[in-house]
Design a protein around this motif. Structure first.
Motif, PDB file in Angstrom:
ATOM      1  N   LEU A 105       5.079 101.475 -11.910  1.00  0.00           N
ATOM      2  CA  LEU A 105       4.229 100.408 -12.454  1.00  0.00           C
ATOM      3  C   LEU A 105       4.363 100.271 -13.971  1.00  0.00           C
ATOM      4  CD1 LEU A 105       0.942 101.139 -10.436  1.00  0.00           C
ATOM      5  CD2 LEU A 105       2.778  99.519  -9.881  1.00  0.00           C
ATOM      6  N   GLY A 106       5.171 101.136 -14.583  1.00  0.00           N
ATOM      7  CA  GLY A 106       5.288 101.096 -16.041  1.00  0.00           C
ATOM      8  C   GLY A 106       6.671 101.429 -16.535  1.00  0.00           C
ATOM      9  N   ILE A 107       7.694 100.900 -15.890  1.00  0.00           N
ATOM     10  CA  ILE A 107       9.073 101.219 -16.247  1.00  0.00           C
ATOM     11  C   ILE A 107       9.364 100.933 -17.717  1.00  0.00           C
ATOM     12  CG2 ILE A 107      11.496 100.670 -15.798  1.00  0.00           C
ATOM     13  CD1 ILE A 107      10.676 100.022 -12.911  1.00  0.00           C
ATOM     14  N   SER A 108       8.807  99.860 -18.246  1.00  0.00           N
ATOM     15  CA  SER A 108       9.097  99.469 -19.636  1.00  0.00           C
ATOM     16  C   SER A 108       8.269 100.229 -20.662  1.00  0.00           C
ATOM     17  CB  SER A 108       8.854  97.969 -19.811  1.00  0.00           C
ATOM     18  OG  SER A 108       7.484  97.646 -19.604  1.00  0.00           O
ATOM     19  N   ARG A 109       7.399 101.137 -20.229  1.00  0.00           N
ATOM     20  CA  ARG A 109       6.528 101.857 -21.158  1.00  0.00           C
ATOM     21  C   ARG A 109       7.306 102.610 -22.244  1.00  0.00           C
ATOM     22  NH1 ARG A 109       1.086 103.443 -19.804  1.00  0.00           N
ATOM     23  NH2 ARG A 109       0.033 101.533 -19.147  1.00  0.00           N
ATOM     24  N   ARG A 136      16.208 103.504 -14.512  1.00  0.00           N
ATOM     25  CA  ARG A 136      16.171 102.043 -14.551  1.00  0.00           C
ATOM     26  C   ARG A 136      15.981 101.544 -15.980  1.00  0.00           C
ATOM     27  NH1 ARG A 136      12.807  99.739  -9.310  1.00  0.00           N
ATOM     28  NH2 ARG A 136      13.902 100.954  -7.703  1.00  0.00           N
ATOM     29  N   PHE A 137      15.096 102.232 -16.726  1.00  0.00           N
ATOM     30  CA  PHE A 137      14.879 101.861 -18.128  1.00  0.00           C
ATOM     31  C   PHE A 137      16.172 102.053 -18.915  1.00  0.00           C
ATOM     32  CE2 PHE A 137      13.885 102.857 -22.510  1.00  0.00           C
ATOM     33  CZ  PHE A 137      12.921 101.921 -22.858  1.00  0.00           C
ATOM     34  N   ALA A 138      16.841 103.182 -18.697  1.00  0.00           N
ATOM     35  CA  ALA A 138      18.061 103.500 -19.445  1.00  0.00           C
ATOM     36  C   ALA A 138      19.158 102.475 -19.177  1.00  0.00           C
ATOM     37  CB  ALA A 138      18.540 104.893 -19.073  1.00  0.00           C
ATOM     38  N   LYS A 139      19.248 102.030 -17.946  1.00  0.00           N
ATOM     39  CA  LYS A 139      20.275 101.047 -17.596  1.00  0.00           C
ATOM     40  C   LYS A 139      20.122  99.775 -18.417  1.00  0.00           C
ATOM     41  CE  LYS A 139      22.042  98.449 -13.622  1.00  0.00           C
ATOM     42  NZ  LYS A 139      21.849  98.150 -12.171  1.00  0.00           N
ATOM     43  N   HIS A 141      18.606  99.670 -21.421  1.00  0.00           N
ATOM     44  CA  HIS A 141      18.539  99.977 -22.854  1.00  0.00           C
ATOM     45  C   HIS A 141      19.666 100.924 -23.258  1.00  0.00           C
ATOM     46  CE1 HIS A 141      14.455  98.696 -21.760  1.00  0.00           C
ATOM     47  NE2 HIS A 141      14.289  98.344 -23.017  1.00  0.00           N
ATOM     48  N   GLU A 142      20.807 100.760 -22.621  1.00  0.00           N
ATOM     49  CA  GLU A 142      21.931 101.678 -22.841  1.00  0.00           C
ATOM     50  C   GLU A 142      22.335 101.775 -24.304  1.00  0.00           C
ATOM     51  OE1 GLU A 142      26.627 102.216 -21.499  1.00  0.00           O
ATOM     52  OE2 GLU A 142      25.431 100.555 -20.704  1.00  0.00           O
ATOM     53  N   ASP A 143      22.281 100.644 -25.019  1.00  0.00           N
ATOM     54  CA  ASP A 143      22.734 100.644 -26.407  1.00  0.00           C
ATOM     55  C   ASP A 143      21.795 101.392 -27.348  1.00  0.00           C
ATOM     56  OD1 ASP A 143      20.770  98.724 -25.988  1.00  0.00           O
ATOM     57  OD2 ASP A 143      21.495  97.431 -27.611  1.00  0.00           O
ATOM     58  N   GLN A 144      20.588 101.750 -26.868  1.00  0.00           N
ATOM     59  CA  GLN A 144      19.620 102.455 -27.710  1.00  0.00           C
ATOM     60  C   GLN A 144      19.464 103.926 -27.331  1.00  0.00           C
ATOM     61  OE1 GLN A 144      16.672  99.115 -26.758  1.00  0.00           O
ATOM     62  NE2 GLN A 144      16.014  99.696 -28.811  1.00  0.00           N
ATOM     63  N   LEU A 145      20.215 104.361 -26.335  1.00  0.00           N
ATOM     64  CA  LEU A 145      20.061 105.720 -25.826  1.00  0.00           C
ATOM     65  C   LEU A 145      21.395 106.450 -25.787  1.00  0.00           C
ATOM     66  CD1 LEU A 145      17.767 104.782 -22.808  1.00  0.00           C
ATOM     67  CD2 LEU A 145      17.023 106.038 -24.844  1.00  0.00           C
ATOM     68  N   ASP A 146      21.294 107.777 -25.748  1.00  0.00           N
ATOM     69  CA  ASP A 146      22.501 108.610 -25.660  1.00  0.00           C
ATOM     70  C   ASP A 146      22.632 109.310 -24.313  1.00  0.00           C
ATOM     71  OD1 ASP A 146      23.576 108.533 -28.553  1.00  0.00           O
ATOM     72  OD2 ASP A 146      21.460 109.034 -28.823  1.00  0.00           O
ATOM     73  N   GLY A 147      21.519 109.441 -23.587  1.00  0.00           N
ATOM     74  CA  GLY A 147      21.605 110.154 -22.335  1.00  0.00           C
ATOM     75  C   GLY A 147      20.377 110.000 -21.464  1.00  0.00           C
ATOM     76  N   VAL A 148      20.511 110.490 -20.230  1.00  0.00           N
ATOM     77  CA  VAL A 148      19.439 110.458 -19.237  1.00  0.00           C
ATOM     78  C   VAL A 148      19.391 111.828 -18.563  1.00  0.00           C
ATOM     79  CG1 VAL A 148      18.543 109.338 -17.149  1.00  0.00           C
ATOM     80  CG2 VAL A 148      19.884 108.012 -18.802  1.00  0.00           C
ATOM     81  N   GLY A 163      28.034 102.785 -14.205  1.00  0.00           N
ATOM     82  CA  GLY A 163      28.708 101.798 -15.032  1.00  0.00           C
ATOM     83  C   GLY A 163      28.364 101.901 -16.505  1.00  0.00           C
ATOM     84  N   THR A 164      27.710 103.002 -16.900  1.00  0.00           N
ATOM     85  CA  THR A 164      27.304 103.185 -18.294  1.00  0.00           C
ATOM     86  C   THR A 164      28.116 104.301 -18.948  1.00  0.00           C
ATOM     87  OG1 THR A 164      25.617 104.908 -17.963  1.00  0.00           O
ATOM     88  CG2 THR A 164      24.972 102.616 -17.530  1.00  0.00           C
TER      89      THR A 164
END
Length: 243
Positions: A105-109, A136-139, A141-148, A163-164
Motif C-alpha cells: 500500500l506504500g510502494i512509493s514511500r 518494484r520501487f527500485a525498478k 528509480h534505477e538511476d537513483q540507486l546502486d543496489g537492492v 533488466g537493470t
C-alpha cells in the motif's frame, strides 16, 4: 413494523461488528520486542523521524545508505535493532513506515527518504513483502540507486531486476518456513545474471526483525542478535564492493 426494523438493525450491527473484528484480526500487526524498543531509545544510536521514516544516523561519513521496507504486518520499529547495528557499523539506515503495515500500500514511500539522502552508495530492500515491494520501487528509480537487498524475500514479476544494472544481495535464513520455496525459485529468474545469495544457518523468517515468533515459521536455533550480526557483516561487505 417498528419491531421488524429494530431486529434488522440489530442483525446489521452484529454483522458489521463481526466484519470489523475479522478485519482487525487479519490486519493485526506484530509488536516490536524489547531489543527494538531499547534501540529506539538508546543513547548510542541517534534516531530521528524524518518525513515519517525512522532514521538511524551513522557516525562520520556513511559507508552507505540503506532504505528498509518492513515485512507485512510487522511494525517498522521492529527493525530498529537491525537498523541501529547497521548505523553502528557506519551505514545510515532509514526504516520506512507503511500504511496498515503493508508495503504493497506504500510502494512509493521510499521517495520521501530518497530525497533527503546525500552521497552514495544508496540501496533499498526489505523483509518479506517489504523486499518484493522495494524491488518494484527500485525498478522505477534505477538511476537513483546502486543496489537492492532481500531479507527472506525475492522479486516478483512487477519488480523484476534482470533488466537493470543494480547490484543485488539476497540474504535468506535456513529455518525460514514462511518463505515460499517455489515462488523463491521463480523470483531468482527475475534477478540480474550476477547477484549475491547468502544463507544464514539457524535463522528463521522472523530473525530479520525483533517481533517474536511468526505464524507458520520454523524454529530458530540462533538468537536475533546473532542473526543481525551476520546480516550486518554481509551488508557491510556488499556496500564496500559498491564503493
Amino acid at each position: 413494523m417498528a419491531v421488524i426494523w429494530e431486529h434488522k438493525w440489530k442483525i446489521l450491527l452484529g454483522v458489521a461488528l463481526a466484519i470489523t473484528a475479522i478485519i482487525w484480526l487479519l490486519l493485526r500487526s506484530y509488536p516490536a520486542g524489547s531489543l527494538a524498543d531499547d534501540a529506539m531509545a538508546g543513547e548510542w544510536s541517534d534516531v530521528k523521524d524524518e518525513n515519517g521514516a525512522i532514521r538511524f544516523i551513522a557516525e562520520g561519513e556513511p559507508l552507505g545508505h540503506v532504505m528498509y521496507y518492513p515485512g507485512g504486518l510487522v511494525r517498522p520499529e521492529s527493525y530498529s535493532y537491525l537498523a541501529s547495528q547497521l548505523a553502528e557499523a557506519g551505514v545510515e539506515t532509514w526504516v520506512i513506515p507503511m500504511p496498515l503495515n503493508l508495503a504493497v500500500l506504500g510502494i512509493s514511500r521510499g521517495e520521501q527518504a530518497l530525497g533527503l539522502i546525500g552521497g552514495s552508495p544508496v540501496v533499498i530492500g526489505g523483509h518479506s513483502l517489504g523486499g518484493a515491494m522495494a524491488a518494484r520501487f527500485a525498478k522505477d528509480h534505477e538511476d537513483q540507486l546502486d543496489g537492492v537487498f532481500f531479507h527472506g524475500a525475492y522479486p516478483d514479476e512487477g519488480g523484476r531486476l534482470d533488466g537493470t544494472s543494480l547490484s543485488v544481495l539476497s540474504i535468506q535464513m535456513e529455518e525460514d518456513r514462511v518463505l515460499n520455496s517455489e515462488s523463491y525459485e521463480e523470483g531468482l529468474g527475475y534477478m540480474p545474471d550476477a547477484f549475491f545469495e547468502e544463507w544464514i544457518e539457524g535463522g528463521n523468517h522472523a530473525s530479520f526483525g525483533d517481533y517474536g515468533p511468526q505464524r507458520g515459521d520454523g524454529e530458530a536455533t540462533i538468537s536475533h542478535e546473532e542473526a543481525v550480526e551476520q546480516i550486518v557483516d554481509l551488508t557491510v561487505d556488499w556496500l564496500e564492493s559498491l564503493q
